[in-house]
Enzyme design. Sequence first.
Site, PDB file in Angstrom:
ATOM      1  N   LEU A  61       0.754  15.995 -17.263  1.00  0.00           N
ATOM      2  CA  LEU A  61       0.167  16.474 -15.999  1.00  0.00           C
ATOM      3  C   LEU A  61       0.159  15.386 -14.927  1.00  0.00           C
ATOM      4  CD1 LEU A  61      -2.789  18.697 -17.296  1.00  0.00           C
ATOM      5  CD2 LEU A  61      -0.438  19.355 -16.748  1.00  0.00           C
ATOM      6  N   ARG A  62       0.528  14.158 -15.300  1.00  0.00           N
ATOM      7  CA  ARG A  62       0.824  13.055 -14.354  1.00  0.00           C
ATOM      8  C   ARG A  62      -0.379  12.501 -13.607  1.00  0.00           C
ATOM      9  NH1 ARG A  62       5.285  12.079 -17.053  1.00  0.00           N
ATOM     10  NH2 ARG A  62       7.088  13.356 -16.506  1.00  0.00           N
ATOM     11  N   ASP A 303       6.545  20.022 -23.787  1.00  0.00           N
ATOM     12  CA  ASP A 303       6.891  18.696 -23.252  1.00  0.00           C
ATOM     13  C   ASP A 303       7.183  18.802 -21.753  1.00  0.00           C
ATOM     14  OD1 ASP A 303       7.274  15.994 -23.034  1.00  0.00           O
ATOM     15  OD2 ASP A 303       9.070  15.897 -24.289  1.00  0.00           O
TER      16      ASP A 303
HETATM   17 ZN    ZN Z   1       7.796  11.986 -26.277  1.00  0.00          ZN
END
Ligand code: ZN
Length: 422
Positions: A61-62, A303
């Site tokens: 989610l940064r 991912d």
């Molecule tokens: Zn990874």
Amino acid sequence: MDLLIKNGTVVLADDTRRLDILVKDGVIAKIAPNINEAAAKVIDAAGLTVLPGFVDMHCHLREPGQESKEDITSGARAALHGGFTAVCCMPNTTPVLDCAALVRYVKDRGRESNYAKVYPIGAITKGQKGAELAEIGKMKMAGAVAFSDDGCPVDNGNVMFLALKYASGIDALIISHCEDKNISDGGVVNDGLNATIAGLKGISRAAEEVQVARDIILAETVGTRVHIAHVSTQNSVELIRQAKQRGAQVSCETCPHYFSATDKEVLSYNPNAKINPPLREDADVQAILRGLADGTIDAIATDHAPHSANEKNREFDLAPFGTVGFETAFALAYTKLVQTGILTLPQLSRLMSANPAKLMGIGTGELKEGAAADIAIADLNPTYTVAADRLHSKSKNSLFIGWTLTGLITHTIVDGVERERW
Ligand SMILES: [Zn+2]
């Protein structure tokens, strides 16, 4: 507020049936045919399929620190549009999520955002530098649901050994990003024919597999569990299958791109096909499909790895790794796994909801009376083409733009509430 979902095809643990679902106070109060109780809100799900909300055990989610790519609000909203009611975010933020205060920050931001539920994963080592264990116990008490240095491997085997011993003592789950960086050695795609044709530096499957083997052995030595992230190769699946057969407490996930795409995608130099671990070859895809069907693979995780256009749209060698994934995960899984007859809908549902929920210790991931009313509703009839401008994520770096898929999410309900309508 009460909610009644009528006339839908409901995906249960072992079958699908035409049932109604009554929700009271955020909890599934009743699942039965033809419920006629009054409710403040009614969703007519005739022709639609009602599933447990999806649980993503691996996303990025940064926030904090890389909000130009994504933030907790934009990410949790994109997740909601993909049918996810809970997402677990990796700690490779800036700063790295390696202390209790940051775990609390992410939890609070998730709660304020009020879209999909957000559960932080803490780092295994301080700063994800691989040297010194982070405050795993304190982070667990603050609400971290698992621990991972995802994005980086824990190179030092003894550090991973210590992490597994420590985690075992407090029943914490370690999630391993398996990559021997000495072997991957700056490669950008799978090491194979297509790398040669494209003139791009390859990453051997061995980079992943040697650490899968190492971490299984370390977990067995400690007598504890370990979870292997984003499995991408035939041999990794086989190593995990054998370990499970001898009773090792190993679990693993794969991602939609590893069962939907091969490294042929890199021949066009599309930077959205640059993913780590890299897209592999058809034999690997077939092995992933077998692993999903026979239960070797426990979960499908996205991912989800957002990157802004100015970072991604450059030479393949220089672009960062990753594809966004929240809003295509279910459609890819439905199209590639269920429509092809590889999995039934209840099997797919377990991989996307019940199994990851159990691994992360966050609810049941099932539609049953007494469970939290976390529900996704999908229309399995229309096919549609994935378009960048339809994605809600701040970043549009989807490998799947232009793909035609089936499985459109029409409603997502979190704790009995449609937090956004579309
Ligand atoms: Zn990874």
